[in-house]
Write an enzyme that holds these catalytic residues in place. Structure first.
Site, PDB file in Angstrom:
ATOM      1  N   CYS A  13       0.855  -1.190   0.000  1.00 60.78           N
ATOM      2  CA  CYS A  13       0.000   0.000   0.000  1.00 60.78           C
ATOM      3  C   CYS A  13       0.884   1.230   0.000  1.00 60.78           C
ATOM      4  O   CYS A  13       2.107   1.141   0.112  1.00 60.78           O
ATOM      5  CB  CYS A  13      -0.940   0.013   1.206  1.00 60.78           C
ATOM      6  SG  CYS A  13      -0.107   0.338   2.768  1.00 60.78           S
ATOM      7  N   CYS A  16       3.512   1.884   2.707  1.00 59.72           N
ATOM      8  CA  CYS A  16       4.838   1.271   2.503  1.00 59.72           C
ATOM      9  C   CYS A  16       5.744   2.237   1.735  1.00 59.72           C
ATOM     10  O   CYS A  16       6.910   2.434   2.099  1.00 59.72           O
ATOM     11  CB  CYS A  16       4.717  -0.032   1.717  1.00 59.72           C
ATOM     12  SG  CYS A  16       3.649  -1.272   2.465  1.00 59.72           S
ATOM     13  N   ASP A 445       8.584  34.530 -26.025  1.00 59.36           N
ATOM     14  CA  ASP A 445       9.650  35.063 -26.859  1.00 59.36           C
ATOM     15  C   ASP A 445       9.050  35.238 -28.256  1.00 59.36           C
ATOM     16  O   ASP A 445       8.083  34.558 -28.602  1.00 59.36           O
ATOM     17  CB  ASP A 445      10.810  34.069 -26.889  1.00 59.36           C
ATOM     18  CG  ASP A 445      11.852  34.447 -27.932  1.00 59.36           C
ATOM     19  OD1 ASP A 445      12.347  35.581 -27.869  1.00 59.36           O
ATOM     20  OD2 ASP A 445      12.156  33.603 -28.796  1.00 59.36           O
ATOM     21  N   ASP A 645      12.407  29.196 -27.433  1.00 57.95           N
ATOM     22  CA  ASP A 645      13.018  28.103 -28.199  1.00 57.95           C
ATOM     23  C   ASP A 645      14.507  28.263 -28.404  1.00 57.95           C
ATOM     24  O   ASP A 645      15.146  27.385 -28.966  1.00 57.95           O
ATOM     25  CB  ASP A 645      12.346  27.984 -29.572  1.00 57.95           C
ATOM     26  CG  ASP A 645      12.816  29.067 -30.527  1.00 57.95           C
ATOM     27  OD1 ASP A 645      13.015  30.216 -30.061  1.00 57.95           O
ATOM     28  OD2 ASP A 645      12.996  28.783 -31.719  1.00 57.95           O
ATOM     29  N   ASP A 649      16.880  32.093 -24.478  1.00 56.98           N
ATOM     30  CA  ASP A 649      15.675  31.961 -23.650  1.00 56.98           C
ATOM     31  C   ASP A 649      15.914  31.096 -22.416  1.00 56.98           C
ATOM     32  O   ASP A 649      15.080  31.059 -21.516  1.00 56.98           O
ATOM     33  CB  ASP A 649      14.529  31.343 -24.466  1.00 56.98           C
ATOM     34  CG  ASP A 649      14.121  32.215 -25.643  1.00 56.98           C
ATOM     35  OD1 ASP A 649      14.123  33.441 -25.484  1.00 56.98           O
ATOM     36  OD2 ASP A 649      13.830  31.667 -26.705  1.00 56.98           O
TER      37      ASP A 649
END
Length: 858
Positions: A13, A16, A445, A645, A649
């Site tokens: 469970c 644990c 951007d 990208d 950035d």
């Protein structure tokens, strides 16, 4: 810091899992240890100089669990899955246990309850004279069920001895008490018959609890069966990805085609792919062309056309043609394997909201056992007898469910990240999945994110009725072939895209700061700015309005003329992506403030902002200032998403609350981001935000029902309604309710599999109001040298377009102490203010090195 995955065996469970996490996090040198109970995988981040995998394994073993390091150390082994998966084995095991347990439980239940509802009982077991034989039969039917479900007792009592009780401890204590009480009653009945005390026999004839023992075990096993089946479905996303890799590959070795196992493929091998085959590793096409189905990797349903020089991704399907490609990435370096690693890491991380459940689960089982004991004692003291008190105490034990709390968050995150992966949205961690849906501000951007990232021809305007649009483009592109300027490249590409046959120019001359001139056939062509037209005595009076309109939209107008007259304008610009306007408008409709940061001048930035419907535009931002902008927004109380990208950035992506990298971006940007979009599609940002909101909503639903279930169930099992209403919860019904609570949480999490992006019905309004410049309430804090400020004016040569203007602006803005840079392309000049600490020679040298010779005018 090292990062290692371990497979954990023996957990029953989420208590644990919590115990293992707490113990590992106490080790000096372990930064974090997180278990995904659903996948039974542990991710440990640790300092290798202080902690070793061996120490981690020994710590887990000492707790009574088994830990096995994953072979590749990164949590995913790209091999074809076995015919019977781990989950299927677990399902089969639990199902067999359930079936055999039912074989013994059903007759036991019939014997115990049949006479109460008028069902016929075999003569040798019926009636009071045979009650002892009946009781013995019930006990012997109970023993096989206890043996079949022995794991509950082994794990439960082992956890009790180690003082880390779990759900199995609750079941083991409850059913043991029930069985032992039944054995005691059995001896009481034997005593009654031995001493002919039939009153004692009548008193205890219906006090047997053997059927409760078996029914509780069967119902909890049934719950485990449904839970295991549901958990198997949550991991389908990863299993689908792993199944994409073929077992073998066809490669060229010594000029011969041979078939080898995928593990034997080496970098630079020539791999042969035929129609219908899956691509085994990443590579670059050497010969041939085809259309490739990458839908299971990127979410893009339309096959992508590939030709020589294009890259192909492992796991994608070749649809039509045959081709050969050079293997560039194999094994753990392939795109598919990295996707699986990202998904597994995200599923093995905890969202902040999970801390609530973790803190409660830590104390849940001991508290429940205390409540059960207290309940038992209270009812005994109230004089309701041992049987009643025992029944109520057992009900409290078996109705309590720490698993419902523990499963609430990880199952939802697991399904959510899997669903994202199916749509080409990769979440690196659970916190990103949660925080994304809470964010109220998004910063884009411009270049490569809102725009394509490369100049292209946008407009062709004619001023001579004797020529066509194709004529102007063909003649101009023929001359531009000799130029290396980015604008020239855009014009040549536009001509080739229209299949125009270009001629070789007989003469060519580049005129820095003006344009180009030359001869194409019999035409003496000039192409450049207004200053070049004036120099060639070509009138530009008629084009003044068009020229300004194009400039206002951030485009670079290239004037074309020959024979002393202006023939037309070809405008070039970094074009807006087709989905930018829709994505921004949809995000605004969701209540998210949208900003754009760009290094462009204000004119271009304003034009781009207007076209994509962004209300807050900040121009002239240098790369290092982007992260400062994000920080200021955060200081104003905003949770910020950054979308970019490029390399420049990366700091802003890292600074933001959630960084989103476009899939075709640089490795640095992707490394810095929290979410990666496999497709270059901004609508997927909307999908990511909506998926995050749906997952967070699902987690809250799961936690609410888990809390409510235990809050209502425990007092009800304790008999709170017995005195006023005579209502008491039978331990068998309590066990059934406990099992259903875990199953319901997992099933609710699985509802995320039906997630679909919802686009709001928003009209595409063309009358967009003017966009304010630098409306973001921020002050960029740059370190500047103090001193007296002076206005400077310099002549700058060789500027020919807006791209040149941007480079000059960027060069000057990078010099400490310079502000208020204004570049005039038409005049070939730049003005700026500078402190007296700025050396004019340094400025001139910087501009000259950038390709623009400069001299001081004032």
């Amino acid at each position: 810091m090292e990062k290692t995955f371990f497979n954990i065996n023996g957990m029953t469970c989420t208590a644990c899992a919590g115990t293992i996490e707490r113990k590992l996090n106490q080790i000096n040198g372990v930064e974090s240890a997180v278990i995904n109970f659903t996948t039974e995988k542990l991710l440990v981040v640790y300092d290798a100089s202080l902690v070793t995998p061996k120490l981690i394994i020994e710590t887990i073993t000492a707790l009574g669990y088994e830990a096995l390091p994953v072979d590749n150390g990164m949590g995913s082994n790209i091999t074809k899955p076995a015919s019977e998966s781990k989950y299927q084995k677990q399902i089969n095991e639990v199902r067999n246990r359930l079936v055999f347990s039912l074989i013994f439980t059903l007759p036991l239940l019939y014997l115990a309850m049949g006479s109460m509802i008028g069902l016929p009982i075999p003569t040798f077991l019926a009636g009071m004279p045979n009650i002892l034989i009946n009781a013995l039969t019930q006990m012997f039917l109970t023993l096989p069920v206890i043996y079949l479900c022995r794991n509950f007792y082994i794990n439960g009592y082992k956890a009790l001895v180690k003082r880390i009780p779990n759900m199995d401890s609750l079941v083991a204590v409850g059913t043991s008490a029930s069985f032992l009480y039944g054995v005691v009653v059995l001896f009481i009945l034997a005593y009654g018959f031995s001493y002919d005390d039939m009153e004692l026999v009548h008193q205890y004839a219906h006090e047997l609890y053997f059927e409760s023992t078996t029914v509780i075990l069967v119902l909890i096993t049934l719950g485990k069966y449904f839970e295991t089946k549901a958990k198997g479905r949550t991991s389908q996303a990863i299993e689908k990805l792993i199944a994409l890799v073929p077992e073998n590959a066809h490669v060229l070795r010594d000029g011969h085609e041979i078939e080898i196992g995928i593990d034997e493929v080496k970098v630079n091998d020539i791999v042969i792919i035929r129609p219908g085959e899956r691509i085994p590793v990443d590579g670059e096409i050497r010969t041939g062309r085809s259309s490739i189905d990458e839908s299971l990797l990127t979410g893009e349903s339309i096959p992508v056309e590939k030709k020589e020089g294009d890259f192909v991704i492992s796991g994608s399907i070749n649809k039509t043609g045959s081709f050969e490609f050079i293997a560039t990435k194999i094994g753990q370096d392939t795109t598919l394997n990295k996707i699986i690693q990202l998904v597994e890491e995200a599923q093995s991380s905890k969202a902040p909201i999970a801390r609530i459940a973790d803190q409660i689960s830590q104390y849940f089982v001991p508290i429940v056992m205390g409540i059960s004991l207290l309940t038992f004692l209270i009812w005994i003291l109230l004089g309701y007898g041992l049987s009643f008190a025992l029944s109520v105490g057992i009900s409290v034990l078996v109705i309590s469910c720490p698993c419902a709390l523990g499963l609430a968050t990880p199952t939802a995150i697991m399904v959510g990240t899997g669903k994202g992966a199916e749509q080409g949205i990769l979440f690196k961690n659970g916190p990103a999945l949660e925080i994304l849906g809470k964010s109220n501000t998004i910063v884009f951007d411009k270049t490569g994110t809102l725009t394509v990232g490369a100049p292209s021809v946008t407009d062709i305007i004619l001023y001579d009725v004797q020529i066509t649009r194709q004529d102007l483009l063909k003649i101009t592109a023929s001359l531009e072939q000799k130029s290396e300027h980015p604008l020239s490249d855009a014009i040549v590409k536009a001509a080739l895209a229209e299949n125009l046959d270009l001629a070789d120019p007989e003469e060519f001359d580049s005129l820095p700061g003006l344009g180009i001139k030359g001869r194409v056939g019999t035409i003496q062509l000039v192409a450049g700015n207004q200053k070049l037209m004036e120099k060639e005595n070509i009138s530009c009076d008629m084009i003044h309005t068009d020229y300004l309109n194009l400039s206002d939209m951030g485009k670079t107008p290239l004037l074309i003329g020959w024979n002393g007259t202006l023939k037309g304008i070809i405008a070039v610009a970094d074009t807006i992506k087709a989905d930018s306007y829709q994505a921004v408008t949809q995000l605004k409709a969701m209540g998210i403030e949208v900003y754009m940061l760009t290094g462009d001048n204000e004119l271009t930035a304003k034009a781009i902002g207007k076209m994509v419907n962004i209300d807050h535009v900040v121009a002239n931002v240098l790369p290092h200032e982007k992260s400062q902008m994000i920080k200021k927004l955060q200081e104003n109380g905003n949770q910020v998403i950054m979308v970019g990208d490029g390399i420049n950035d990366a700091p802003a992506l890292a600074q933001s609350d959630v960084g989103i990298a476009i899939g075709n971006g640089t490795d640095v940007a992707i490394e810095s981001a929290d979410v990666i979009l496999m497709q270059n599609n901004l609508i997927n940002i909307l999908s990511a935000v909506q998926l995050s909101k749906a997952t967070l909503r699902n987690i809250k639903q799961n936690l609410f029902w888990a809390f409510i279930y235990n809050t209502i169930g425990i007092p009800l099992a304790a008999g709170i309604l017995y005195i006023p209403f005579g209502l008491k919860l039978n331990p068998m019904f309590a066990a059934g309710a406990m099992s259903l609570s875990s199953v319901s949480v997992v099933l609710n999490a699985l509802s995320l599999k039906t997630f679909k992006t919802k686009l709001m019905d928003i009209a595409n309004n063309k009358d967009i109001p003017s966009v304010p410049i630098a409306e973001m309430p921020l002050i960029i804090e740059n370190d500047k040298k103090e001193g007296k400020r002076m206005k400077k004016l310099m002549k700058v040569d060789d500027m020919s377009c807006q791209h040149c203007v941007k480079r000059v602006e960027t060069t000057l803005n990078a010099i400490d102490g310079i502000e208020d840079v204004v570049v005039s392309l038409e005049e070939g000049q730049v003005s700026f203010s500078a402190t007296d600490a700025v050396d004019d020679a340094v400025v001139i040298a910087a501009l000259t090195e950038a390709g623009y010779p400069a001299s001081l005018l004032s």
